[in-house]
Design a protein around this motif. Structure first.
Motif, PDB file in Angstrom:
ATOM      1  N   LEU A 326       0.851  -1.194   0.000  1.00 21.79           N
ATOM      2  CA  LEU A 326       0.000   0.000   0.000  1.00 21.79           C
ATOM      3  C   LEU A 326       0.885   1.242   0.000  1.00 21.79           C
ATOM      4  O   LEU A 326       1.811   1.341   0.806  1.00 21.79           O
ATOM      5  N   SER A 327       0.600   2.162  -0.900  1.00 20.84           N
ATOM      6  CA  SER A 327       1.414   3.369  -1.008  1.00 20.84           C
ATOM      7  C   SER A 327       0.526   4.597  -1.182  1.00 20.84           C
ATOM      8  O   SER A 327      -0.467   4.563  -1.913  1.00 20.84           O
ATOM      9  N   LYS A 431       6.323   1.785   1.285  1.00 20.32           N
ATOM     10  CA  LYS A 431       5.061   1.074   1.083  1.00 20.32           C
ATOM     11  C   LYS A 431       4.810   0.145   2.258  1.00 20.32           C
ATOM     12  O   LYS A 431       5.732  -0.530   2.732  1.00 20.32           O
ATOM     13  N   LEU A 432       3.569   0.121   2.716  1.00 23.88           N
ATOM     14  CA  LEU A 432       3.169  -0.798   3.779  1.00 23.88           C
ATOM     15  C   LEU A 432       2.891  -2.151   3.135  1.00 23.88           C
ATOM     16  O   LEU A 432       1.930  -2.299   2.371  1.00 23.88           O
ATOM     17  N   THR A 433       3.750  -3.133   3.418  1.00 29.72           N
ATOM     18  CA  THR A 433       3.753  -4.389   2.668  1.00 29.72           C
ATOM     19  C   THR A 433       3.304  -5.554   3.543  1.00 29.72           C
ATOM     20  O   THR A 433       3.777  -5.726   4.676  1.00 29.72           O
ATOM     21  N   TYR A 434       2.391  -6.345   2.993  1.00 24.47           N
ATOM     22  CA  TYR A 434       1.883  -7.539   3.675  1.00 24.47           C
ATOM     23  C   TYR A 434       2.329  -8.789   2.921  1.00 24.47           C
ATOM     24  O   TYR A 434       2.235  -8.866   1.692  1.00 24.47           O
ATOM     25  N   SER A 435       2.791  -9.764   3.688  1.00 25.31           N
ATOM     26  CA  SER A 435       3.166 -11.065   3.139  1.00 25.31           C
ATOM     27  C   SER A 435       3.165 -12.061   4.294  1.00 25.31           C
ATOM     28  O   SER A 435       3.129 -11.673   5.469  1.00 25.31           O
ATOM     29  N   GLY A 472       3.030  -7.084   8.061  1.00 29.80           N
ATOM     30  CA  GLY A 472       2.650  -5.673   8.030  1.00 29.80           C
ATOM     31  C   GLY A 472       1.677  -5.293   9.127  1.00 29.80           C
ATOM     32  O   GLY A 472       0.885  -6.120   9.610  1.00 29.80           O
ATOM     33  N   ALA A 473       1.720  -4.032   9.517  1.00 29.30           N
ATOM     34  CA  ALA A 473       0.798  -3.523  10.537  1.00 29.30           C
ATOM     35  C   ALA A 473      -0.582  -3.305   9.939  1.00 29.30           C
ATOM     36  O   ALA A 473      -0.713  -2.748   8.843  1.00 29.30           O
ATOM     37  N   VAL A 474      -1.618  -3.742  10.648  1.00 33.35           N
ATOM     38  CA  VAL A 474      -2.991  -3.552  10.186  1.00 33.35           C
ATOM     39  C   VAL A 474      -3.757  -2.566  11.062  1.00 33.35           C
ATOM     40  O   VAL A 474      -4.771  -2.019  10.635  1.00 33.35           O
ATOM     41  N   ASP A 475      -3.289  -2.349  12.273  1.00 31.99           N
ATOM     42  CA  ASP A 475      -3.963  -1.382  13.149  1.00 31.99           C
ATOM     43  C   ASP A 475      -2.954  -0.835  14.143  1.00 31.99           C
ATOM     44  O   ASP A 475      -2.035  -1.539  14.575  1.00 31.99           O
ATOM     45  N   GLY A 595       6.653  -3.227   8.516  1.00 32.56           N
ATOM     46  CA  GLY A 595       6.236  -3.551   7.150  1.00 32.56           C
ATOM     47  C   GLY A 595       6.392  -2.411   6.179  1.00 32.56           C
ATOM     48  O   GLY A 595       6.022  -2.549   5.007  1.00 32.56           O
ATOM     49  N   LEU A 596       6.929  -1.265   6.633  1.00 31.74           N
ATOM     50  CA  LEU A 596       7.158  -0.136   5.735  1.00 31.74           C
ATOM     51  C   LEU A 596       8.494  -0.333   5.017  1.00 31.74           C
ATOM     52  O   LEU A 596       9.562  -0.261   5.635  1.00 31.74           O
TER      53      LEU A 596
END
Length: 601
Positions: A326-327, A431-435, A472-475, A595-596
């Motif tokens: 997410l960017s 970018k906030l990255t999830y994996s 990644g951080a979600v909250d 996650g950034l």
């Protein structure tokens, strides 16, 4: 009931007496106000932005004008009326957008022309016109929206219920993180003219829209369907959407009333709804296609295909490696341009460790207050807050600090805003990255931390938590605690209570999404052994005997096995960045763990 028939349309492209639109040369953009020229330096102490002098304050007053151009490269602000739009060089595009809006109401049968009954008052309406942009900053389309002046509606007569929820950003990020980890199919749709699909129960009359007329010369419009601007419009729309989704087999969950779930066998479809934007996360592409086709029979919609842009956030995906990023790079560029910082020199920390904001820095004389009124402080903090809310937990602490002085900011507060803009200039590519996280077997894990007594005005502590799904951080949250704590143990424990509430919410959310926590506890990471002891057992009685009984809720859920507090070294405490300003190396390390990630990561 009135028959929803629409009289022949008479289109008036200009108001009576208006001149025909002429080709106008494009106005030159107002040059942005000058930025401070402090150069970046490896020594964080040399990164500080000095308070503005009187000349800088006068020059920065022009930022209020440039702030109207909310998008980088936008030569003119969006028009305020249809008449104004038709005098511009791009009048053809605005006219087409207005015609499309009116045609949508004709097709929808939103109103019927009629005479205004005695004793009734017709509410006004106006045009809201803006340019929509793509993720890369180029113009996507011109948009014109007819909006009722709902502020003149009377409660109990013209409207009753107005509640209209939207999905929490934490919910949206959690769905995106799950999509990366479980390799779900992502698809976005946009409901066109969403609010006019709601059924209106009240009897409401509206004046004719600017530039168009229906029926006889003295007719007004009786609204049959809801319209943007009406107090109850959002409520009417969501009632209609919920009805259609429930008929299709979806269930609205209790953890977030804007999230709908479809489960049948191995098929699972999750839809977070943010007004008219819907994102489908599905285990089956075929079933996702069926849902879109079914919705298209009830509403006019735009199928945007695979999710790439959501609520102003650019979304990139690498399915082979199971990552979703997410960017808000374009938003940062636009914000820097809006406030005149596009040419500022970068720094590498969101806030200097040597800075401690307080009310003593606020203006104390009418002259100082008048100078600061020239600075768009609250506008800037609001723009930064949206960024901190969506994709940038690394600036959450600084934005929380700045927000405490919106009512009466001083020059030193504004200097911190400038410093934060310079940090964003340096980190706009993050970018906030999830994996998937191979090191963890839990669906999520939460960190909590506190900075004891760091508020210099009232002695309260800053408490924070951060929840991770995958990598990644979600909250996240960073704010002053609601009570004044008397010890570090107490401050850390109070922060853990807030984190515990977030854990329970996440467990409920995942349960309603189809995941089981039976016999499983969720880990709460803390870096204070004394607070961990208090959460598990009734120890340290003397330190906490004064606390209200409600704070001991955390001990109950720990005893029940729902939450397990565990110690983590301060060096690995992710929430540390949300409780205090840190040096450059710590900032870079912790934001990466959140996650950034930048292009070089």
């Amino acid at each position: 009931m009135l028959s929803p028939l629409v009289a022949p349309l008479v289109i008036v492209t200009l108001l009576p007496g208006a001149d025909a639109p002429a080709e106008q040369p494009e106005a030159e953009a107002t040059p942005p106000p000058p930025n401070d020229e402090v150069s970046a330096d490896d020594d964080d102490e040399k990164e500080s932005s000095p308070p503005m002098d009187d000349d800088e304050l006068d020059e920065f007053a022009t930022a209020e004008v440039s702030a109207q151009r909310v998008h980088a490269g936008q030569a003119l602000p969006d028009p305020q009326t249809l008449k104004e739009a038709l005098r511009r060089s791009d009048s053809a595009e605005w006219q087409a957008a207005a015609d499309a809006e009116i045609q949508a109401h004709i097709t929808n049968r939103t109103w019927v022309p009629c005479k205004l009954p005695p004793g009734r008052t017709a509410i006004g309406c106006r045009w809201v016109m803006l340019q929509k942009y793509k993720a890369d900053g180029s113009i996507d389309r011109y948009k014109a929206r007819l909006v009722a002046k709902g502020y003149s509606q009377r409660p109990g007569y013209d409207y009753k219920e107005t509640f209209a929820p939207t999905a929490r950003m934490a919910t949206i990020r959690t769905v995106l993180a799950l999509s990366a980890i479980k390799d779900l199919h992502l698809r976005s749709i946009d409901i066109s003219h969403a609010f006019i699909n709601g059924e209106l129960e009240e009897e409401i009359y509206m004046e004719q829209p600017e530039g168009y007329h229906f029926g006889e010369p003295d007719d007004v419009l009786r609204l049959v369907k809801s319209l943007y601007g009406l107090r109850q419009a959002g409520n009417c729309w969501l009632k209609r959407l919920e009805k259609e989704l429930k008929d299709m087999g979806f269930v609205r969950i209790k953890s977030d009333p804007s999230l709908y779930v479809f489960r049948r066998g191995n098929v699972r479809i999750i839809i977070p709804v943010y007004i008219d934007d819907m994102t489908l996360a599905s285990t089956s592409k075929k079933e996702s296609d069926n849902v879109v086709q079914e919705l298209a029979t009830h509403f006019e919609l735009h199928d945007l295909g695979e999710t790439s842009y959501l609520l102003g956030i650019e979304i990139t995906r690498d399915r082979p490696n199971r990552t979703i990023s997410l960017s808000q790079r374009q938003y940062i560029i636009d914000t820097l341009e809006r406030f005149g910082f596009s040419g500022c020199s970068p720094v590498h920390t969101p806030m200097l460790a040597s800075v401690h904001l307080s009310k003593t820095m606020c203006p104390t004389t009418s002259e100082e207050a008048a100078e600061m009124r020239k600075v768009p402080y609250a506008n800037a903090v609001g723009a930064l807050n949206w960024l901190a809310t969506c994709t940038r937990p690394d600036i959450a602490y600084t934005v929380s600090q700045l927000g405490r002085f919106n009512a009466n900011p001083g020059k030193q507060h504004w200097a911190v805003v400038k410093h934060l803009f310079r940090y964003l200039k340096a980190t706009m590519d993050l970018k906030l990255t999830y994996s998937p996280d191979p090191r963890s077997k839990e669906l999520f894990h939460v960190f909590s931390d506190a900075s004891f007594g760091d508020d210099k005005d009232d002695g309260r502590s800053t408490g924070a938590y951060l929840a991770m799904v995958g990598t990644g951080a979600v909250d996240w949250s960073s704010k002053l605690e609601s009570i004044t704590c008397l010890s570090t143990t107490e401050a850390e424990y109070i922060a853990a209570v807030d984190a515990g509430k977030e854990i329970c919410w996440l467990r409920n959310l995942f349960t309603e999404l189809g995941y089981s926590f039976e016999g499983k506890s969720s880990t709460l990471h803390m870096d204070n052994n004394s607070a961990i002891t208090v959460a598990k057992n009734p120890e340290h009685f003397g330190r906490l005997k004064h606390l209200d009984l409600r704070w001991f809720w955390l001990r109950d859920v720990c005893e029940a096995g729902t939450i397990t507090p565990e110690f983590v070294p301060t060096a690995d405490m992710l929430a540390d960045l949300l409780t205090k300003p840190l040096d450059r190396l710590q900032v870079a390390r912790l934001r990466s763990m959140m996650g950034l990630r930048g292009p070089e990561d």
